[in-house]
Scaffold this motif. Structure first.
Motif, short mmCIF file in Angstrom:
data_model
loop_
_atom_site.label_atom_id
_atom_site.label_comp_id
_atom_site.label_asym_id
_atom_site.label_seq_id
_atom_site.Cartn_x
_atom_site.Cartn_y
_atom_site.Cartn_z
N SER A 106 0.76 -1.36 -0.14
CA SER A 106 -0.06 -0.02 0.20
C SER A 106 0.69 1.41 -0.17
O SER A 106 2.23 1.06 0.01
N ASP A 108 0.45 6.12 -0.05
CA ASP A 108 -0.50 7.17 -0.38
C ASP A 108 0.34 8.32 -1.93
O ASP A 108 1.20 8.07 -2.09
N TYR A 120 -4.49 10.03 -1.90
CA TYR A 120 -4.74 9.43 -3.29
C TYR A 120 -4.67 8.21 -2.16
O TYR A 120 -3.45 7.79 -2.76
N THR A 121 -5.30 7.03 -1.79
CA THR A 121 -4.86 5.90 -1.09
C THR A 121 -4.81 4.91 -2.55
O THR A 121 -5.84 4.73 -3.09
N CYS A 122 -3.66 4.31 -1.58
CA CYS A 122 -3.88 3.22 -2.81
C CYS A 122 -3.39 1.87 -2.41
O CYS A 122 -2.33 1.87 -1.65
N SER A 123 -4.13 1.20 -2.44
CA SER A 123 -4.14 -0.04 -1.15
C SER A 123 -3.55 -1.24 -1.82
O SER A 123 -4.33 -2.84 -1.62
N LYS A 126 -0.19 -1.01 -7.31
CA LYS A 126 -1.74 0.44 -8.41
C LYS A 126 -1.40 1.14 -7.64
O LYS A 126 -2.44 1.26 -6.93
N LEU A 127 -2.02 2.47 -8.68
CA LEU A 127 -2.61 3.14 -8.20
C LEU A 127 -4.17 3.36 -8.90
O LEU A 127 -4.04 2.58 -9.23
N SER A 128 -4.95 3.91 -7.86
CA SER A 128 -6.48 3.84 -7.66
C SER A 128 -6.41 4.27 -8.93
O SER A 128 -5.49 5.39 -9.28
N ALA A 131 -5.84 8.45 -8.31
CA ALA A 131 -4.97 8.15 -8.49
C ALA A 131 -4.23 8.50 -9.58
O ALA A 131 -3.65 9.72 -10.58
N LYS A 132 -4.78 8.08 -10.77
CA LYS A 132 -4.40 7.81 -11.85
C LYS A 132 -4.41 8.63 -12.59
O LYS A 132 -4.20 10.03 -13.51
#
Length: 169
Positions: A106, A108, A120-123, A126-128, A131-132
């Motif tokens: 994960s 940010d 933008y938090t990405c879990s 990969k970029l959410s 976020a992308k």
């Protein structure tokens, strides 16, 4: 036959586990040298097969963040088109002599928009989608930050330092 083998290890607090027919995984707890001995079953008991093999055990260097094919050893600069092509981030130990599986769990992405940071938090690695999209809308001179980076290494989850991204012309 693989079933007639015994593999022993000593040194470095190492342990060996059988994973299948003649396959083993050795796990060392410290650096240094360890000795591996292979014994085969004979009619008179077990007999050593060949000389002991000595293996050097080294620590895996800490991983470095990799964004858009660039290692984050300092702040990174990308063109708008390069930023738009980024879909994920990675981590690796450059220069280490063996492949090591490092998995970004994960992170940010924070984009400086009008003097404030929009997170933008990405879990995963990969970029959410959000976020992308935000990265693709950045302008020349604008900065973003990748922070709170959690990476699964063979020895556990570690945090990587924040990295700055900047849009260049």
């Amino acid at each position: 036959a693989p079933a007639d083998l015994k593999v022993n290890v000593k040194g470095c607090g190492a342990e060996i586990k059988t994973t299948g027919n003649g396959k083993y995984i050795l796990t060392a707890k410290s650096t240094g040298s360890c000795e591996v001995t292979v014994l085969a079953k004979t009619t008179n008991g077990y007999k050593q097969q060949g000389a002991q093999k000595i293996f050097r055990v080294k620590s895996i260097p800490p991983p470095v963040l990799k964004v858009g094919g660039k290692l984050a050893v300092s702040n990174l600069e990308f063109t708008k088109s390069e930023l738009s092509a980024i879909g994920a981030i990675a981590a690796e130990s450059p220069g280490f002599m063996f492949p090591v599986n490092m998995v970004v769990k994960s992170f940010d992405l924070e984009i400086n928009t009008g003097g404030s940071l929009v997170p933008y938090t990405c879990s995963s690695n990969k970029l959410s989608n959000e976020a992308k999209l935000a990265l693709s809308r950045m302008r020349v001179g604008q900065k973003a930050y990748i922070d709170n980076i959690k990476v699964q290494t063979p020895t556990g989850i570690i945090a990587l330092p924040m990295t700055q991204l900047k849009v260049k012309s």
